[in-house]
Design a protein around this motif. Structure first.
Motif, short mmCIF file in Angstrom:
data_model
loop_
_atom_site.label_atom_id
_atom_site.label_comp_id
_atom_site.label_asym_id
_atom_site.label_seq_id
_atom_site.Cartn_x
_atom_site.Cartn_y
_atom_site.Cartn_z
N GLU C 26 22.76 33.72 61.07
CA GLU C 26 23.79 34.75 61.19
C GLU C 26 25.02 34.41 60.37
O GLU C 26 25.61 35.27 59.72
CB GLU C 26 24.19 34.92 62.66
N SER C 81 26.44 46.72 67.85
CA SER C 81 27.83 46.28 67.81
C SER C 81 28.72 47.50 67.88
O SER C 81 28.34 48.58 67.43
CB SER C 81 28.13 45.55 66.50
N THR C 85 35.43 47.88 67.33
CA THR C 85 36.00 46.55 67.52
C THR C 85 35.18 45.45 66.86
O THR C 85 35.64 44.33 66.73
CB THR C 85 36.09 46.20 69.01
N GLY C 86 33.94 45.77 66.49
CA GLY C 86 33.07 44.75 65.92
C GLY C 86 32.42 43.88 66.97
O GLY C 86 31.53 43.08 66.68
N GLY C 87 32.87 44.01 68.23
CA GLY C 87 32.27 43.20 69.28
C GLY C 87 30.98 43.83 69.80
O GLY C 87 30.61 44.92 69.38
N ALA C 88 30.33 43.14 70.71
CA ALA C 88 29.09 43.68 71.26
C ALA C 88 28.84 43.14 72.66
O ALA C 88 29.25 42.02 72.98
CB ALA C 88 27.92 43.32 70.36
N LEU C 89 28.17 43.95 73.48
CA LEU C 89 27.74 43.52 74.80
C LEU C 89 26.24 43.35 74.75
O LEU C 89 25.50 44.32 74.54
CB LEU C 89 28.08 44.58 75.84
N LEU C 90 25.78 42.12 74.88
CA LEU C 90 24.35 41.86 74.75
C LEU C 90 23.78 41.61 76.14
O LEU C 90 23.92 40.52 76.70
CB LEU C 90 24.14 40.64 73.84
N GLY C 91 23.14 42.62 76.70
CA GLY C 91 22.70 42.52 78.09
C GLY C 91 21.20 42.55 78.27
O GLY C 91 20.72 42.56 79.40
N ASP C 92 20.43 42.57 77.17
CA ASP C 92 18.99 42.70 77.33
C ASP C 92 18.34 41.52 78.03
O ASP C 92 17.31 41.69 78.67
CB ASP C 92 18.32 42.91 75.97
N SER C 109 19.62 36.64 71.65
CA SER C 109 20.23 37.96 71.51
C SER C 109 20.96 38.07 70.18
O SER C 109 21.62 37.14 69.75
CB SER C 109 21.24 38.19 72.63
N ALA C 111 23.51 40.84 67.88
CA ALA C 111 24.21 42.11 67.74
C ALA C 111 23.84 42.67 66.38
O ALA C 111 23.67 41.92 65.43
CB ALA C 111 25.72 41.88 67.81
N ARG C 113 25.57 44.20 64.25
CA ARG C 113 26.66 44.04 63.28
C ARG C 113 26.68 45.14 62.24
O ARG C 113 26.93 44.90 61.06
CB ARG C 113 26.59 42.66 62.61
#
Lengths: 550, 130, 296
Positions: C26, C81, C85-92, C109, C111, C113
């Motif tokens: 990454e 993503s 904001t470029g952020g991400a919530l990775l909940g899988d 996980s 994102a 991007r």
């Protein structure tokens, strides 16, 4: 003045006021907790027909479930308590009963709530922390030692393992010589909200609903005075829902339980009488009062129109209230006494049947004896000194209160319709819809606090550098060790063959469609542990896995 | 890009705070992995190492923190990781002090603004990369 | 950890090195590619799992892992993503956490991007890493919306399209390309009686075109999952022997190369001074710049 004239005068007044705003603006926008508008002024034009409001004790029960309400009997003052081991909790219960509390409310630790014995690896660090540890009938006997079960009513906050704890309570009563038909109390037994907001689930929804309807049936035959479910909105609210969502999701859960019971062959005119509800009481004083009234009216309509209930008692929404824990602050804890007072008052003006008031130190630890006494006194002062209980539903007719009641009802019914279209609450939960709504609202609220749109006194405004409360309660840390020791002794001393047979019978009944309560009672009497009983059911029903909802 | 894991160990099912913090960190531009509730210390430590996160946040409100947090720290160490770990929830002052003594970088109590947490998380990551 | 340590670690099946290597993919995919070239080429069965949100992809993967007796499996889960904001919530991975401590499985996980393809910008490098590590299977779960449903076909040996009866999936099926890319269909939530209707519809839609097998599963109870796993294994042997796998690998290589060039292109375009210059001129400048770099 007729409505037409009133409307004209109102428009005039409003126009004049808008002019004044240019010189004396208002402090900002004022919204309801669900983001709706709060008008500057409410008038008779905002109130609907009195027939929709009605009389207390009569359909649609907006004004209360009984005609005399607190003139007949004050609400039950029921403080939730329980910590460490059964001996300590027993002492605290006796103290509270001496201080004038009228009902017991039992808090269990997480392993007990989730069906793990104190020596299970999952229980590491959790034994006796958020409530009392009960591993077997033996602990239950200690918990109620010297407390006459025919003289008190006991509310047990227990869900996935409600069947087991109820069987234990009943057995303790019988050992005291009190027959099961005389026992009074409630088990929370509301698994749907566990999936939504609280997390002490064990099995998947289908078998959980089966257990619940088995309990309904068992109690209708064996324990007619027992309230078999406390359909809860408190935890949903605490998880971040607004007032409308709290009512909507709670009643939607209720609908699901009534559907399941009817499918199981039970008559809603009968079991409907034993359903009870549990709500939070939050900061927005007037909104909360309206919320309780709306909930009562909605449930009556649902039972009558949707389920065709004809029995008057079965249409009534009776509820317990707890003041909101999440609104209490760790900063300047004495402020919490004021918050709790306002919240408690709202619950009383909303017509609650029983009430728990939080203690001032609850953002820091479990409450000290002094703090919990102040919380109890708060209720007693409202009850005996404020004059509020002198008449029924005193705020009825307030233009704002009636308008709010109508608004909440309408919006909550919108949610309920949406959930119905999804196929009901179980489907909505599996899809993560309910959790998502709540989680979004919780996030919005946090953002409102951080942007100071929402003020929290002592936290984002009027802060002070101060010493925290000197005395907070220290919980006996050896509870875990003691329980593990007790378990070892118990397992040696009991008839292990009897236990094995009882568990085997339970497994067979679980696989069939017979009522699971009877084999559970037998297992409990043989001193099988909670873990042993719950694990049999884990084997047959499987375990629930959380949905991804962020 | 900062990667954070938010984990909930033990039997505590109250996830409002964990989810709010996770979202706030996402809005602050971070990638946040959320484990869900009822995680064992082993699951948390292994996931954090496998995901190679820059910082681990533990949310716990059941009072079991003095048993569970040290276990997680011990496991991380055993796996060769020295990632900064912070804790959030209901933690009495004396316990917070003890946790910091064993290596927790910060303990956040109720009422902590998420903007403060986001800012500090950046600092933790900077320090550990330095 | 230094890069040469990664290589040794990957060769000796060290989990921590795998984690670090994936991070390198990454952070610095070019260096990752250089390192990957030094590793022995191994082949895993790369299975892409796609379908709309809510069909049960993550639960299905968790159930598949339950049935992967003794195999080494790498799982890549991709989440979107935030474009703001470029952020991400990775909940899988919430759904797969029971497998977190299984030595044979590795869940990671990513994102996306903002990647054009909907999968991660470093998906090829990540997949190569898992293969070099010696995984028997690499499972890639897509975001579930937008283009990723098509782009997973550029990297996977087998594409599973998951459908569910309560997702209004008839509409989903109409979506361009979804029918063509499926090597296998899975109708999940088979306990729902409407799954039979979906099955007939699906059969009707695929009648006449190439024979695409359809499997019914209930990921929650694991019903049908064992059969699916065996079908995947059979398919792998099939495509290995009939030349399909080599075709797919060639396609994947080309797309990998395209993604590398695209990355470089993006970098150049972003860093270009655009004051008072026409698009045509800019293009010429960039191509000149690209050509001037003999070795990237």
């Amino acid at each position: 003045m007729n409505n037409g004239e009133l409307n004209e005068k109102y428009k005039e007044w409003d126009k004049k006021t808008e002019e004044i705003l240019k010189k004396y603006p208002e402090r900002g926008e004022f919204k309801t907790t669900w983001g709706g508008e709060t008008k500057r002024l409410y008038t008779p034009l905002d109130v609907g027909d009195y027939s929709n409001i009605g009389f207390p004790g009569e359909y649609p029960f907006t004004r209360g479930v009984q005609p005399t309400m607190y003139r007949g009997k004050l609400w039950t003052m029921r403080q939730y308590a329980g910590f460490g081991n059964a001996e300590e909790s027993n002492k605290r219960y006796k103290y509270l009963l001496e201080q004038g509390q009228s009902g017991l409310s039992v808090a269990f630790d997480l392993p007990t709530q989730i069906g793990y014995d104190s020596d299970d690896p999952h229980s590491l660090g959790e034994v006796g922390k958020v409530g009392v540890a009960i591993d077997s009938l033996s602990d239950m006997e200690t918990l109620f030692d010297g407390i006459p079960l025919d003289k008190v009513s006991t509310s047990m906050t227990i869900n996935s393992t409600a069947s087991i704890l109820l069987a234990m309570y009943m057995t303790v009563g019988e050992k005291q010589g009190v027959s099961r038909e005389k026992l009074r109390g409630t088990i929370q037994n509301d698994i749907l909200k566990e999936y939504i907001a609280r997390g002490t689930y064990i099995y998947p929804p289908q078998p959980s609903m089966r257990i619940i309807t088995n309990i309904f049936e068992f109690c209708s035959k064996e324990m007619p005075l027992w309230n078999t479910i406390s359909i809860s909105g408190y935890h949903i609210r605490e998880a971040g829902a607004d007032a409308v969502q709290e009512v909507a999701f709670t009643l939607a859960d209720g609908i699901e339980y009534v559907k399941a019971a009817i499918e199981a062959g039970l008559d809603p005119n009968l079991f409907g009488r034993r359903l009870s509800f549990f709500f939070a009481s939050h900061n927005d004083f007037l909104e909360e009062i309206a919320k309780f009234r709306a909930a009562r009216r909605m449930w009556a309509k649902i039972m009558k129109e949707r389920f065709g209930v004809t029995n008057h008692s079965a249409m009534r929404l009776k509820f317990h209230t707890q003041t909101s824990g999440s609104t209490l602050t760790a900063q300047q804890p004495d402020n919490n006494i004021v918050r709790v007072t306002i919240q408690a008052l709202a619950a009383v003006l909303g017509g609650t049947q029983s009430l728990h008031t939080n203690s001032r130190d609850e953002a820091l630890a479990l409450p000290t004896e002094e703090s919990v006494r102040i919380a109890l006194r708060t209720q007693q002062i409202i009850g005996y000194e404020s004059g509020v209980p002198k008449t029924v539903d005193p705020l009825a007719g307030s233009y704002y209160i009636e308008s709010l009641t109508d608004s909440i009802e309408k919006r909550a019914f919108d949610y309920i319709d949406k959930i119905e279209k999804m196929g009901g609450m179980v489907k909505a939960i599996e899809a993560g819809y309910v959790q998502q709504e709540i989680s979004n609202r919780a996030y919005e609220y946090q953002q409102a606090i951080e942007s100071e749109k929402q003020i929290v006194v002592g936290v984002n405004k009027f802060t002070s550098e101060e010493e925290p409360l000197k005395t907070t309660l220290k919980v006996n840390d050896d509870a875990e060790k003691e329980q593990i020791k007790k378990l070892r002794i118990l397992k040696k001393g009991r008839d292990n063959e009897k236990v094995e047979n009882a568990l085997k019978r339970l497994e067979n009944v679980a696989k069939s469609d017979e009522n699971i309560m009877y084999p559970i009672v037998d297992a409990v009497k043989a001193y099988a542990t909670i873990g042993e009983i719950a694990n049999v059911m884990r084997k047959v029903f499987g375990e629930y896995k959380e949905s991804i909802t962020l | 890009m900062i990667k954070v894991m938010i984990a909930k160990p033990g039997l505590d099912g109250h996830d409002r705070g964990a989810k709010v913090v996770a979202k706030a960190l996402r809005d602050a531009g971070m990638e946040v992995i959320y484990t869900g509730i009822r995680q064992t210390p082993e699951q948390i430590a292994q996931s954090a190492v496998d995901e190679d996160v820059d910082v681990l946040g533990i949310s716990i409100l059941s009072g079991a923190h003095m048993k569970l947090v040290p276990k997680i720290l011990e496991l991380l160490k055993k796996m060769g990781s020295n990632m900064p770990v912070f804790v959030g929830g209901i933690i009495p002052k004396e316990d917070a002090k003890r946790l910091k003594e064993i290596g927790v970088v910060e303990v956040y109590g109720p009422g902590t603004p998420t903007s403060e947490i986001a800012e500090q998380v950046r600092k933790f990551v900077e320090h550990s990369n330095a | 950890m230094r890069e040469d340590e990664f290589l040794e670690g990957i060769k000796s099946h060290d989990r921590r090195s795998l984690a670090k290597m994936l991070s390198l993919c990454e952070k610095d995919p070019e260096t990752a590619n250089v390192l990957l070239d030094k590793l022995e080429k191994k082949t895993s069965h790369v299975v892409g799992i796609t379908g709309s949100p809510g069909v049960g992809k993550s639960t299905l993967i968790s159930a598949i892992l339950d049935k992967m007796n003794g195999k080494n499996v790498g799982v890549i889960v991709v989440d979107p993503s935030s474009p703001f904001t470029g952020g991400a919530l990775l909940g899988d991975r919430v759904r797969m956490q029971s497998h977190a401590t299984n030595e044979k499985f590795f869940i990671r996980s990513f994102a996306n991007r903002g990647a054009l393809g909907g999968l991660s910008p470093s998906i090829y490098e990540a997949c190569d890493t898992f293969e070099s590590f010696g995984m028997d299977n690499v499972i890639i779960e897509t975001v579930g919306v937008g283009q990723s449903e098509i782009d997973v076909s550029n990297i996977a040996d087998t594409v599973i399209v998951v459908l569910s009866p309560d997702n209004g999936d008839e509409i989903q099926m109409m979506k361009a390309g979804l029918m063509e890319i499926a090597d296998l269909f899975v109708i999940n939530k088979s306990d729902n009686p409407r799954s039979q209707i979906l099955l007939s519809r699906l059969r009707a839609m695929t009648a006449g075109s190439k024979e695409v097998p359809i499997y019914l599963t209930n990921a929650v109870t694991s019903e049908g999952v064992e059969r699916l796993v065996r079908a995947l294994d059979s398919r792998f042997f099939q495509i290995l022997s009939d030349g399909t796998l080599s075709q797919k690998r060639r396609k994947r290589l080309l797309n990998h190369v395209k993604s590398m060039i695209r990355r470089e292109l993006d970098r150049l375009v972003q860093s270009f001074e655009i004051d008072g210059i026409s698009p045509k001129e800019m293009r010429d400048h960039i191509i000149e710049e690209l050509c001037r770099k003999k070795r990237l």
